[in-house]
Design a protein around this motif. Structure first.
Motif, PDB file in Angstrom:
ATOM      1  N   VAL A 128       3.594 -10.168  -1.258  1.00 47.56           N
ATOM      2  CA  VAL A 128       4.227  -8.855  -1.348  1.00 47.56           C
ATOM      3  C   VAL A 128       4.005  -8.121  -0.034  1.00 47.56           C
ATOM      4  N   ARG A 129       4.827  -7.101   0.194  1.00 50.41           N
ATOM      5  CA  ARG A 129       4.676  -6.259   1.379  1.00 50.41           C
ATOM      6  C   ARG A 129       4.388  -4.836   0.914  1.00 50.41           C
ATOM      7  N   VAL A 130       3.427  -4.194   1.547  1.00 49.84           N
ATOM      8  CA  VAL A 130       3.063  -2.815   1.206  1.00 49.84           C
ATOM      9  C   VAL A 130       4.132  -1.878   1.749  1.00 49.84           C
ATOM     10  N   GLU A 131       4.710  -1.080   0.865  1.00 46.92           N
ATOM     11  CA  GLU A 131       5.730  -0.103   1.266  1.00 46.92           C
ATOM     12  C   GLU A 131       5.149   1.284   1.479  1.00 46.92           C
ATOM     13  N   ALA A 132       4.189   1.655   0.658  1.00 43.00           N
ATOM     14  CA  ALA A 132       3.625   3.001   0.740  1.00 43.00           C
ATOM     15  C   ALA A 132       2.244   2.999   0.112  1.00 43.00           C
ATOM     16  N   VAL A 133       1.536   4.092   0.320  1.00 43.87           N
ATOM     17  CA  VAL A 133       0.221   4.290  -0.276  1.00 43.87           C
ATOM     18  C   VAL A 133       0.255   5.611  -1.024  1.00 43.87           C
ATOM     19  N   GLU A 134      -0.094   5.576  -2.297  1.00 48.80           N
ATOM     20  CA  GLU A 134      -0.161   6.776  -3.127  1.00 48.80           C
ATOM     21  C   GLU A 134      -1.597   6.923  -3.613  1.00 48.80           C
ATOM     22  N   GLY A 135      -2.378   7.698  -2.911  1.00 47.52           N
ATOM     23  CA  GLY A 135      -3.802   7.804  -3.229  1.00 47.52           C
ATOM     24  C   GLY A 135      -4.471   6.495  -2.877  1.00 47.52           C
ATOM     25  N   VAL A 136      -4.989   5.793  -3.894  1.00 48.92           N
ATOM     26  CA  VAL A 136      -5.590   4.478  -3.654  1.00 48.92           C
ATOM     27  C   VAL A 136      -4.712   3.351  -4.194  1.00 48.92           C
ATOM     28  N   VAL A 137      -3.529   3.678  -4.657  1.00 52.38           N
ATOM     29  CA  VAL A 137      -2.614   2.672  -5.207  1.00 52.38           C
ATOM     30  C   VAL A 137      -1.582   2.302  -4.141  1.00 52.38           C
ATOM     31  N   LEU A 138      -1.428   0.989  -3.925  1.00 54.21           N
ATOM     32  CA  LEU A 138      -0.438   0.511  -2.968  1.00 54.21           C
ATOM     33  C   LEU A 138       0.875   0.252  -3.689  1.00 54.21           C
ATOM     34  N   VAL A 139       1.954   0.753  -3.145  1.00 54.54           N
ATOM     35  CA  VAL A 139       3.285   0.476  -3.665  1.00 54.54           C
ATOM     36  C   VAL A 139       3.770  -0.755  -2.904  1.00 54.54           C
ATOM     37  N   VAL A 140       4.023  -1.854  -3.651  1.00 52.24           N
ATOM     38  CA  VAL A 140       4.363  -3.128  -3.016  1.00 52.24           C
ATOM     39  C   VAL A 140       5.716  -3.630  -3.501  1.00 52.24           C
ATOM     40  N   ARG A 141       6.334  -4.476  -2.681  1.00 50.61           N
ATOM     41  CA  ARG A 141       7.619  -5.091  -3.000  1.00 50.61           C
ATOM     42  C   ARG A 141       7.487  -6.583  -2.719  1.00 50.61           C
ATOM     43  N   PRO A 142       7.999  -7.435  -3.611  1.00 52.38           N
ATOM     44  CA  PRO A 142       7.930  -8.881  -3.373  1.00 52.38           C
ATOM     45  C   PRO A 142       8.666  -9.260  -2.089  1.00 52.38           C
ATOM     46  N   ILE A 143       8.141 -10.271  -1.398  1.00 52.35           N
ATOM     47  CA  ILE A 143       8.773 -10.779  -0.179  1.00 52.35           C
ATOM     48  C   ILE A 143       9.592 -11.997  -0.572  1.00 52.35           C
ATOM     49  N   HIS A 144      10.866 -11.991  -0.174  1.00 49.08           N
ATOM     50  CA  HIS A 144      11.744 -13.129  -0.460  1.00 49.08           C
ATOM     51  C   HIS A 144      12.259 -13.679   0.851  1.00 49.08           C
ATOM     52  N   ASP A 145      12.514 -15.000   0.911  1.00 53.24           N
ATOM     53  CA  ASP A 145      13.113 -15.590   2.101  1.00 53.24           C
ATOM     54  C   ASP A 145      14.635 -15.465   2.004  1.00 53.24           C
ATOM     55  N   ASP A 146      15.360 -16.053   2.952  1.00 51.66           N
ATOM     56  CA  ASP A 146      16.830 -15.933   2.999  1.00 51.66           C
ATOM     57  C   ASP A 146      17.516 -16.516   1.782  1.00 51.66           C
ATOM     58  N   ILE A 147      16.933 -17.500   1.120  1.00 51.91           N
ATOM     59  CA  ILE A 147      17.562 -18.157  -0.021  1.00 51.91           C
ATOM     60  C   ILE A 147      17.358 -17.344  -1.293  1.00 51.91           C
ATOM     61  N   GLY A 148      16.453 -16.378  -1.252  1.00 50.88           N
ATOM     62  CA  GLY A 148      16.223 -15.568  -2.443  1.00 50.88           C
ATOM     63  C   GLY A 148      14.998 -16.016  -3.208  1.00 50.88           C
ATOM     64  N   GLN A 149      14.311 -17.043  -2.721  1.00 45.63           N
ATOM     65  CA  GLN A 149      13.083 -17.515  -3.365  1.00 45.63           C
ATOM     66  C   GLN A 149      11.908 -16.774  -2.755  1.00 45.63           C
ATOM     67  N   PRO A 150      10.831 -16.600  -3.508  1.00 46.81           N
ATOM     68  CA  PRO A 150       9.632 -15.972  -2.920  1.00 46.81           C
ATOM     69  C   PRO A 150       9.156 -16.774  -1.731  1.00 46.81           C
TER      70      PRO A 150
END
Length: 151
Positions: A128-150
């Motif tokens: 996953v990639r960290v998008e933001a920080v809210e207090g001590v909680v990290l807001v993350v988004r899964p990382i996918h390659d060009d084919i759409g697979q993780p």
């Protein structure tokens, strides 16, 4: 010895002490003392009360000016040594906490995490990639390659 020169000497001693004991408290007192000494060299015949008043006014002006500069320089969200200053954009690995809540491993630390609304929770171990920080909680988004697979 002239009283103005004594004030200037005391101010220089305070500035020297600030070098040994950093903390900017002696800095403003030293600058105010030097300013008071300069005023005494120009204006003669001031009594004790006005001299102390000059010192306190210069000290208050220095502290107020530094606080105003500090407020003006620090833009919201761009603080040094804040978690968001170095975590956003970094890659992490999704974990599961003891209560089933998502956590991520980032470097040698584990952080509580959450995904943005509308995203499904990927499997444990997914990058996953960290998008933001809210207090001590990290807001993350899964990382996918060009084919759409993780990645």
């Amino acid at each position: 010895m002239e009283p103005g020169l004594i004030w200037i000497l005391l101010g220089l001693v305070a500035l020297g002490a600030e070098l040994l004991l950093p903390g900017v408290y002696l800095l403003w007192a030293g600058i105010a003392a030097i300013g008071t000494g300069l005023v005494l060299l120009v204006v003669t015949g001031l009594g004790f009360g006005p001299i102390v008043l000059v010192f306190l006014v210069l000290l208050a002006a220095g502290v107020a000016g530094s606080l105003a500069l500090r407020r003006g320089r620090s833009a919201p969200g761009l603080r040094v040594n804040a978690p968001e200053a170095g975590l956003a954009g970094r890659r992490a690995v999704l974990l599961s906490g003891p209560d089933g809540a998502p956590r991520v491993r980032l470097g040698d630390s584990e952080w509580p995490a959450r995904l943005p609304p509308g995203l499904a929770l990927p499997p444990v171990g997914a990058p996953v990639r960290v998008e933001a920080v809210e207090g001590v909680v990290l807001v993350v988004r899964p990382i996918h390659d060009d084919i759409g697979q993780p990645a």
